[in-house]
Motif scaffolding. Structure first.
Motif, mmCIF file in Angstrom:
data_model
loop_
_atom_site.group_PDB
_atom_site.id
_atom_site.type_symbol
_atom_site.label_atom_id
_atom_site.label_comp_id
_atom_site.label_asym_id
_atom_site.label_seq_id
_atom_site.Cartn_x
_atom_site.Cartn_y
_atom_site.Cartn_z
ATOM 1 N N PHE A 107 -4.494 -6.726 -3.139
ATOM 2 C CA PHE A 107 -5.135 -5.566 -2.518
ATOM 3 C C PHE A 107 -5.447 -4.497 -3.565
ATOM 4 C CE2 PHE A 107 -2.864 -6.886 1.551
ATOM 5 C CZ PHE A 107 -4.031 -7.331 2.150
ATOM 6 N N VAL A 108 -4.549 -4.319 -4.527
ATOM 7 C CA VAL A 108 -4.790 -3.346 -5.598
ATOM 8 C C VAL A 108 -6.019 -3.746 -6.406
ATOM 9 C CG1 VAL A 108 -3.866 -2.380 -7.741
ATOM 10 C CG2 VAL A 108 -2.379 -2.625 -5.745
ATOM 11 N N GLU A 109 -6.192 -5.037 -6.625
ATOM 12 C CA GLU A 109 -7.336 -5.523 -7.404
ATOM 13 C C GLU A 109 -8.674 -5.202 -6.746
ATOM 14 O OE1 GLU A 109 -6.804 -9.668 -8.093
ATOM 15 O OE2 GLU A 109 -5.039 -9.420 -9.394
ATOM 16 N N VAL A 110 -8.706 -5.097 -5.408
ATOM 17 C CA VAL A 110 -9.959 -4.774 -4.717
ATOM 18 C C VAL A 110 -10.072 -3.281 -4.426
ATOM 19 C CG1 VAL A 110 -10.165 -7.065 -3.716
ATOM 20 C CG2 VAL A 110 -8.978 -5.270 -2.425
ATOM 21 N N GLY A 111 -9.196 -2.483 -5.056
ATOM 22 C CA GLY A 111 -9.309 -1.029 -4.943
ATOM 23 C C GLY A 111 -8.541 -0.406 -3.807
ATOM 24 N N LEU A 112 -7.643 -1.162 -3.183
ATOM 25 C CA LEU A 112 -6.873 -0.619 -2.060
ATOM 26 C C LEU A 112 -5.394 -0.702 -2.419
ATOM 27 C CD1 LEU A 112 -7.082 0.463 0.847
ATOM 28 C CD2 LEU A 112 -6.859 -1.885 1.648
ATOM 29 N N GLY A 113 -4.776 0.447 -2.635
ATOM 30 C CA GLY A 113 -3.382 0.427 -3.055
ATOM 31 C C GLY A 113 -2.701 1.747 -2.769
ATOM 32 N N GLY A 114 -1.473 1.884 -3.266
ATOM 33 C CA GLY A 114 -0.721 3.112 -3.101
ATOM 34 C C GLY A 114 -0.346 3.385 -1.657
ATOM 35 N N PRO A 115 -0.064 4.658 -1.347
ATOM 36 C CA PRO A 115 0.348 5.013 0.014
ATOM 37 C C PRO A 115 -0.721 4.729 1.063
ATOM 38 C CG PRO A 115 -0.079 6.979 -1.313
ATOM 39 C CD PRO A 115 -0.084 5.821 -2.247
ATOM 40 N N VAL A 116 -1.988 4.664 0.652
ATOM 41 C CA VAL A 116 -3.042 4.324 1.614
ATOM 42 C C VAL A 116 -2.808 2.929 2.171
ATOM 43 C CG1 VAL A 116 -5.519 3.855 1.883
ATOM 44 C CG2 VAL A 116 -4.764 5.852 0.590
ATOM 45 N N LEU A 117 -2.486 1.992 1.301
ATOM 46 C CA LEU A 117 -2.260 0.619 1.752
ATOM 47 C C LEU A 117 -1.025 0.520 2.639
ATOM 48 C CD1 LEU A 117 -2.967 -2.353 1.760
ATOM 49 C CD2 LEU A 117 -1.731 -2.616 -0.384
ATOM 50 N N SER A 118 0.076 1.173 2.239
ATOM 51 C CA SER A 118 1.280 1.114 3.074
ATOM 52 C C SER A 118 1.039 1.769 4.432
ATOM 53 C CB SER A 118 2.466 1.772 2.361
ATOM 54 O OG SER A 118 2.196 3.108 2.026
ATOM 55 N N MET A 119 0.202 2.811 4.477
ATOM 56 C CA MET A 119 -0.139 3.435 5.753
ATOM 57 C C MET A 119 -0.932 2.485 6.638
ATOM 58 S SD MET A 119 -2.439 6.882 6.422
ATOM 59 C CE MET A 119 -3.931 6.083 5.774
ATOM 60 N N VAL A 144 1.717 11.071 5.555
ATOM 61 C CA VAL A 144 2.025 12.386 4.970
ATOM 62 C C VAL A 144 1.797 12.358 3.464
ATOM 63 C CG1 VAL A 144 3.904 14.018 4.518
ATOM 64 C CG2 VAL A 144 3.655 12.994 6.795
ATOM 65 N N TRP A 145 2.170 11.254 2.828
ATOM 66 C CA TRP A 145 1.967 11.093 1.384
ATOM 67 C C TRP A 145 0.473 11.126 1.054
ATOM 68 C CZ3 TRP A 145 4.803 6.606 -1.669
ATOM 69 C CH2 TRP A 145 4.653 6.816 -3.033
ATOM 70 N N VAL A 146 -0.317 10.435 1.844
ATOM 71 C CA VAL A 146 -1.767 10.407 1.617
ATOM 72 C C VAL A 146 -2.357 11.807 1.779
ATOM 73 C CG1 VAL A 146 -3.960 9.579 2.546
ATOM 74 C CG2 VAL A 146 -2.054 7.985 2.244
ATOM 75 N N LEU A 147 -1.947 12.513 2.840
ATOM 76 C CA LEU A 147 -2.469 13.866 3.076
ATOM 77 C C LEU A 147 -2.002 14.831 1.991
ATOM 78 C CD1 LEU A 147 -1.997 14.174 6.954
ATOM 79 C CD2 LEU A 147 -4.138 13.830 5.693
ATOM 80 N N GLY A 148 -0.742 14.692 1.563
ATOM 81 C CA GLY A 148 -0.213 15.586 0.542
ATOM 82 C C GLY A 148 -0.921 15.432 -0.792
ATOM 83 N N LEU A 149 -1.284 14.192 -1.119
ATOM 84 C CA LEU A 149 -1.998 13.949 -2.381
ATOM 85 C C LEU A 149 -3.505 14.131 -2.238
ATOM 86 C CD1 LEU A 149 -0.150 10.744 -3.697
ATOM 87 C CD2 LEU A 149 0.158 13.104 -4.455
#
Length: 306
Positions: free
Chosen positions: A35-47, A199-204
């Motif tokens: 998923f990171v390789e296609v540009g989807l990662g970090g807290p967005v992906l976990s959300m 919350v992580w996504v909104l905070g960042l």
């Protein structure tokens, strides 16, 4: 119908189910990296992975409200602590080296021992004290030995360490919340992970990238298929197996993650890190095979007033 009546009473079934679950958790890094390789990662992906599953399970959680109402505070704590355990673990795997992350995460038995001693007044045997000492020695080596004070921890290191700490807290709270059904505990953790990731996504201020339909379907399949199946089978396995034996079987997760990350992912660690990781694994094995491990507290059954 109870869970046990829905399955054959075969002593091998919980073992096979827990091995399957441990393999799923050990391999969970692979789709995350894709998923990171296609540009989807970090807290967005976990959300996006945990959020929809949590919302889908919210109705189930509400249906069991009579059972957990007396321990609603513990359920909220479980959602926050368990939610962070999953959120930070997933993000650590996406950002860091899988093998290093897994070694740091597997310090969770140490935190479980300390948490049980501090908050549940559990007795700590000499064997468990040895496990703590061995694990801390392993942590020292994984972090670089004498260079640990001169080298700053990476974000992935901090996430992995806090994930293990939160996972241990999740276990302590789950043991204390004996009135809360297993299904409600699972739903609360998924909801907590989705909320904390949001919350992580909104905070960042992280924008949610546009993804294709196949990628969106893959994310939903990962959440509702892979992660939910891994969680449900883990709950079944640990519910129907002695805690010590389950702890030994769950070490398969570490083995699967380390082997696949080195074979498929091409990861490599220094000799010092490998020795430290081996000590951490040994500490987890010592803890899991401790015959003096405490039993869960007896559930408190409240009498209903007529």
């Amino acid at each position: 119908m109870t869970i046990t009546s829905a399955f054959p009473r075969s002593p091998a079934l919980p073992l096979l189910v827990l091995l399957f679950s441990s393999s799923l958790w050990g391999l969970s890094w692979w789709p995350l990296k894709k998923f990171v390789e296609v540009g989807l990662g970090g807290p967005v992906l976990s959300m996006l992975v945990y959020g929809p599953v949590g919302l889908a399970l919210a109705a189930y959680l509400w249906r069991e409200r009579t059972a957990w109402r007396s321990q609603a505070g513990l359920l909220i704590a479980l959602a926050l602590v368990g939610g962070w355990a999953n959120t930070s673990f997933v993000n650590a795997l996406m950002q860091g080296d899988v093998v290093r992350v897994m070694f740091l995460f597997y310090l969770s038995p140490v935190w479980s021992v300390l948490g049980g001693w501090l908050f549940l007044k559990e007795r700590v045997s000499a064997r468990r004290k040895l496990a703590v000492a061995v694990a801390l020695a392993g942590l020292w080596l994984v972090l670089g030995g004498a260079q640990a004070f001169s080298t700053a921890l990476s974000v992935a290191d901090v996430l992995a360490l806090t994930a293990g700490l939160a996972f241990a807290g999740n276990n302590v709270i789950a043991r204390a919340g004996q009135a809360i059904p297993i299904g409600s505990k699972t739903a609360a953790v998924f909801l907590g992970c989705g909320v904390l990731s949001g919350v992580w996504v909104l905070g960042l201020g992280t924008p949610v990238p546009d993804v294709s339909l196949p990628v969106s379907l893959a994310v939903l399949a990962y959440g509702f298929g892979w992660m939910l199946l891994a969680t449900a089978t883990w709950q079944f396995g640990v519910t129907h197996m002695e805690s010590g034996r389950a702890g030994v079987v769950m070490l398969a997760e570490l083995l699967v993650a380390v082997l696949t990350a080195t074979w498929w992912g091409g990861e490599a660690l220094s000799a010092l890190e490998w020795v430290g990781g081996a000590l951490i694994a040994c500490a987890a094995l010592i803890e899991a095979t401790d015959t003096g491990a405490p039993t869960p507290p007896t559930p408190i059954v409240k009498k209903e007033t007529p």
